[in-house]
Motif scaffolding. Sequence first.
Motif, PDB file in Angstrom:
ATOM      1  N   GLN A   1      -5.864  12.607 -36.201  1.00  0.00           N
ATOM      2  CA  GLN A   1      -4.583  12.745 -36.883  1.00  0.00           C
ATOM      3  C   GLN A   1      -3.579  11.669 -36.485  1.00  0.00           C
ATOM      4  OE1 GLN A   1      -3.256  16.777 -36.246  1.00  0.00           O
ATOM      5  NE2 GLN A   1      -4.704  17.628 -37.717  1.00  0.00           N
ATOM      6  N   GLU A   2      -3.856  10.951 -35.396  1.00  0.00           N
ATOM      7  CA  GLU A   2      -2.933   9.904 -34.969  1.00  0.00           C
ATOM      8  C   GLU A   2      -2.742   8.838 -36.047  1.00  0.00           C
ATOM      9  OE1 GLU A   2      -7.029   9.530 -33.925  1.00  0.00           O
ATOM     10  OE2 GLU A   2      -5.571  10.837 -32.917  1.00  0.00           O
ATOM     11  N   PHE A   3      -3.770   8.602 -36.837  1.00  0.00           N
ATOM     12  CA  PHE A   3      -3.644   7.604 -37.900  1.00  0.00           C
ATOM     13  C   PHE A   3      -2.757   8.123 -39.037  1.00  0.00           C
ATOM     14  CE2 PHE A   3      -7.723   6.492 -35.868  1.00  0.00           C
ATOM     15  CZ  PHE A   3      -7.419   5.192 -35.487  1.00  0.00           C
ATOM     16  N   ILE A   4      -2.802   9.427 -39.266  1.00  0.00           N
ATOM     17  CA  ILE A   4      -1.926  10.014 -40.282  1.00  0.00           C
ATOM     18  C   ILE A   4      -0.469   9.879 -39.859  1.00  0.00           C
ATOM     19  CG2 ILE A   4      -1.306  12.140 -41.498  1.00  0.00           C
ATOM     20  CD1 ILE A   4      -4.206  13.017 -41.259  1.00  0.00           C
ATOM     21  N   TYR A   5      -0.186  10.079 -38.569  1.00  0.00           N
ATOM     22  CA  TYR A   5       1.187   9.926 -38.085  1.00  0.00           C
ATOM     23  C   TYR A   5       1.686   8.503 -38.310  1.00  0.00           C
ATOM     24  CZ  TYR A   5      -0.391  14.033 -35.390  1.00  0.00           C
ATOM     25  OH  TYR A   5      -0.918  15.231 -34.994  1.00  0.00           O
ATOM     26  N   ILE A   6       0.824   7.533 -38.020  1.00  0.00           N
ATOM     27  CA  ILE A   6       1.211   6.130 -38.203  1.00  0.00           C
ATOM     28  C   ILE A   6       1.438   5.830 -39.681  1.00  0.00           C
ATOM     29  CG2 ILE A   6       0.419   3.739 -37.980  1.00  0.00           C
ATOM     30  CD1 ILE A   6      -1.018   4.586 -35.405  1.00  0.00           C
ATOM     31  N   ILE A   7       0.558   6.353 -40.542  1.00  0.00           N
ATOM     32  CA  ILE A   7       0.716   6.136 -41.977  1.00  0.00           C
ATOM     33  C   ILE A   7       2.034   6.718 -42.458  1.00  0.00           C
ATOM     34  CG2 ILE A   7      -0.171   6.824 -44.240  1.00  0.00           C
ATOM     35  CD1 ILE A   7      -2.990   6.557 -43.075  1.00  0.00           C
ATOM     36  N   CYS A   8       2.365   7.931 -42.010  1.00  0.00           N
ATOM     37  CA  CYS A   8       3.628   8.562 -42.410  1.00  0.00           C
ATOM     38  C   CYS A   8       4.820   7.714 -41.972  1.00  0.00           C
ATOM     39  CB  CYS A   8       3.743   9.959 -41.812  1.00  0.00           C
ATOM     40  SG  CYS A   8       2.589  11.171 -42.500  1.00  0.00           S
ATOM     41  N   ALA A   9       4.752   7.173 -40.757  1.00  0.00           N
ATOM     42  CA  ALA A   9       5.848   6.337 -40.258  1.00  0.00           C
ATOM     43  C   ALA A   9       5.975   5.049 -41.066  1.00  0.00           C
ATOM     44  CB  ALA A   9       5.639   6.022 -38.779  1.00  0.00           C
ATOM     45  N   VAL A  10       4.831   4.443 -41.399  1.00  0.00           N
ATOM     46  CA  VAL A  10       4.859   3.192 -42.173  1.00  0.00           C
ATOM     47  C   VAL A  10       5.340   3.447 -43.593  1.00  0.00           C
ATOM     48  CG1 VAL A  10       3.438   1.333 -43.129  1.00  0.00           C
ATOM     49  CG2 VAL A  10       3.088   2.086 -40.772  1.00  0.00           C
ATOM     50  N   VAL A  11       4.857   4.528 -44.211  1.00  0.00           N
ATOM     51  CA  VAL A  11       5.339   4.895 -45.546  1.00  0.00           C
ATOM     52  C   VAL A  11       6.842   5.140 -45.510  1.00  0.00           C
ATOM     53  CG1 VAL A  11       5.257   6.713 -47.304  1.00  0.00           C
ATOM     54  CG2 VAL A  11       3.140   5.808 -46.348  1.00  0.00           C
ATOM     55  N   GLY A  12       7.331   5.647 -44.373  1.00  0.00           N
ATOM     56  CA  GLY A  12       8.756   5.906 -44.216  1.00  0.00           C
ATOM     57  C   GLY A  12       9.587   4.679 -43.904  1.00  0.00           C
ATOM     58  N   GLY A  13       8.967   3.499 -43.832  1.00  0.00           N
ATOM     59  CA  GLY A  13       9.732   2.272 -43.673  1.00  0.00           C
ATOM     60  C   GLY A  13       9.579   1.557 -42.356  1.00  0.00           C
TER      61      GLY A  13
ATOM     62  N   ARG B   1      26.289  -7.336 -54.935  1.00  0.00           N
ATOM     63  CA  ARG B   1      25.163  -7.906 -54.181  1.00  0.00           C
ATOM     64  C   ARG B   1      25.107  -7.351 -52.764  1.00  0.00           C
ATOM     65  NH1 ARG B   1      26.681 -12.794 -56.810  1.00  0.00           N
ATOM     66  NH2 ARG B   1      27.790 -13.478 -54.928  1.00  0.00           N
ATOM     67  N   SER B   2      26.294  -7.189 -52.174  1.00  0.00           N
ATOM     68  CA  SER B   2      26.346  -6.642 -50.824  1.00  0.00           C
ATOM     69  C   SER B   2      25.852  -5.207 -50.794  1.00  0.00           C
ATOM     70  CB  SER B   2      27.781  -6.713 -50.285  1.00  0.00           C
ATOM     71  OG  SER B   2      27.859  -6.155 -48.999  1.00  0.00           O
ATOM     72  N   SER B   3      26.223  -4.418 -51.824  1.00  0.00           N
ATOM     73  CA  SER B   3      25.782  -3.018 -51.898  1.00  0.00           C
ATOM     74  C   SER B   3      24.272  -2.944 -52.100  1.00  0.00           C
ATOM     75  CB  SER B   3      26.501  -2.296 -53.042  1.00  0.00           C
ATOM     76  OG  SER B   3      27.896  -2.287 -52.821  1.00  0.00           O
ATOM     77  N   ALA B   4      23.759  -3.823 -52.977  1.00  0.00           N
ATOM     78  CA  ALA B   4      22.308  -3.834 -53.206  1.00  0.00           C
ATOM     79  C   ALA B   4      21.563  -4.234 -51.942  1.00  0.00           C
ATOM     80  CB  ALA B   4      21.973  -4.800 -54.345  1.00  0.00           C
ATOM     81  N   ARG B   5      22.109  -5.217 -51.220  1.00  0.00           N
ATOM     82  CA  ARG B   5      21.480  -5.655 -49.981  1.00  0.00           C
ATOM     83  C   ARG B   5      21.486  -4.537 -48.941  1.00  0.00           C
ATOM     84  NH1 ARG B   5      24.029 -10.033 -49.667  1.00  0.00           N
ATOM     85  NH2 ARG B   5      25.677  -9.445 -48.201  1.00  0.00           N
ATOM     86  N   ALA B   6      22.597  -3.791 -48.872  1.00  0.00           N
ATOM     87  CA  ALA B   6      22.683  -2.678 -47.925  1.00  0.00           C
ATOM     88  C   ALA B   6      21.685  -1.586 -48.280  1.00  0.00           C
ATOM     89  CB  ALA B   6      24.101  -2.119 -47.899  1.00  0.00           C
ATOM     90  N   LEU B   7      21.524  -1.338 -49.599  1.00  0.00           N
ATOM     91  CA  LEU B   7      20.570  -0.317 -50.028  1.00  0.00           C
ATOM     92  C   LEU B   7      19.146  -0.736 -49.707  1.00  0.00           C
ATOM     93  CD1 LEU B   7      20.228   2.382 -51.501  1.00  0.00           C
ATOM     94  CD2 LEU B   7      20.047   1.114 -53.642  1.00  0.00           C
ATOM     95  N   LEU B   8      18.825  -2.003 -49.984  1.00  0.00           N
ATOM     96  CA  LEU B   8      17.487  -2.503 -49.662  1.00  0.00           C
ATOM     97  C   LEU B   8      17.228  -2.487 -48.161  1.00  0.00           C
ATOM     98  CD1 LEU B   8      17.118  -5.547 -52.079  1.00  0.00           C
ATOM     99  CD2 LEU B   8      15.808  -3.421 -52.141  1.00  0.00           C
ATOM    100  N   GLY B   9      18.304  -2.600 -47.389  1.00  0.00           N
ATOM    101  CA  GLY B   9      18.156  -2.619 -45.944  1.00  0.00           C
ATOM    102  C   GLY B   9      17.877  -1.273 -45.330  1.00  0.00           C
ATOM    103  N   ARG B  10      17.999  -0.198 -46.124  1.00  0.00           N
ATOM    104  CA  ARG B  10      17.716   1.131 -45.592  1.00  0.00           C
ATOM    105  C   ARG B  10      16.215   1.388 -45.636  1.00  0.00           C
ATOM    106  NH1 ARG B  10      20.383   2.739 -42.137  1.00  0.00           N
ATOM    107  NH2 ARG B  10      19.385   4.756 -42.431  1.00  0.00           N
ATOM    108  N   PRO B  11      15.554   1.616 -44.521  1.00  0.00           N
ATOM    109  CA  PRO B  11      14.095   1.745 -44.509  1.00  0.00           C
ATOM    110  C   PRO B  11      13.566   2.987 -45.218  1.00  0.00           C
ATOM    111  CG  PRO B  11      15.030   2.214 -42.337  1.00  0.00           C
ATOM    112  CD  PRO B  11      16.141   1.664 -43.164  1.00  0.00           C
ATOM    113  N   GLU B  12      14.404   4.026 -45.376  1.00  0.00           N
ATOM    114  CA  GLU B  12      13.915   5.266 -45.968  1.00  0.00           C
ATOM    115  C   GLU B  12      14.042   5.326 -47.479  1.00  0.00           C
ATOM    116  OE1 GLU B  12      18.171   5.941 -44.599  1.00  0.00           O
ATOM    117  OE2 GLU B  12      16.339   5.131 -43.732  1.00  0.00           O
TER     118      GLU B  12
END
Length: 347
Positions: free
Chosen positions: A272-284, A17-28
């Motif tokens: 293109q500023e909106f594309i940068y934000i989308i990329c960041a949000v998609v990245g976590g 459970r701890s390992s799964a929680r750590a994995l879920l905690g990674r934003p990428e």
Amino acid sequence: MTAPSLAPSPGRARTRRSSARALLGRPEVGALVAALAVMLFFSVATSDFLSLPGAGVWTESASTFGIMAVAVALLMIGGEFDLSAGVMTGFTALVVGICTTRWGIDIWIAALLALGLALAVGAANGLVVMKTGLPSFIITLGTFFILAGLDLAVTKLITGQVAIQGMTAVPGYDSIRAVFGSSARIGGGTFYVSVLWWLAVTAAATWVLLRTRMGNRIFAVGGQAASARQVGVPVVRTKVALFMTTSAAAWLVGMISLFRTSTVQANTGVGQEFIYIICAVVGGCLMTGGYGSAIGAALGALIYGMVFQGITFAQWDTNWLRAVLGAMLLFAVVLNHYVRRTAGDQS
């Protein structure tokens, strides 16, 4: 003798459970899975996507978006937005173009002058946001319109047109192009130096976030600025530095764009500023700040580059791209919310 129990021990269950929680905690993590899925899809849908020539196209497309997405991710983790990031790329390129082709300024000095102006605008954005307490969305939207107007009006006033050309005739062009716009042929594909800049920026940002005091400050000011201020974190200085970092990244992308194509339009980077934000949000990255990853933002840009060029390789109508971007944003926001809530419930 008593047979050993095959049931997992409570200790091992807690470890899993701890390992799964750590994995879920990674934003990428979500962005990595999505990137692999997109790569697999287009490799099946098209014959050239995973070839070296194909890879050269979509890595080049992703690289400049990746540089900006990483910088924007740092700012978003710090709890702010910069809607002038896109137009800043064109602004810095136009400064260099006008200074060199019209006023005869040395090309390297012109590039440094453009960097200084970009940093000044970034610092001004940060200071106005922090001193007034107004949302960075509104302040940088104003900066966006100012720079967009200057790009068009000043360029037309000085050159009589809305584009800068003739950069290849400027003394020193080849030397600066080697740094920002060069390319190499590998197995029939063309790979640009912008990919190396992308990897370097991602690595540097990751190191700052995870290994330095500045990284701790970025997470702190984005998560709880008031609490961070109470424990001695220089909130104003940290956020101003983040705005300046975004402007510096825009300068880098502007130089890459200028010296890769030897020309720049007055509307370069607009939208293109909106594309940068989308990329960041998609990245976590969370829209509320305090959480995110430079690697995730880089993966978000990779997804965008693969989708953009994959649609072209598949010979689909490119007008579908914006619909795909909107779907990516909505899915990423919902997924990030679900993952964070799930990870919190498991703690």
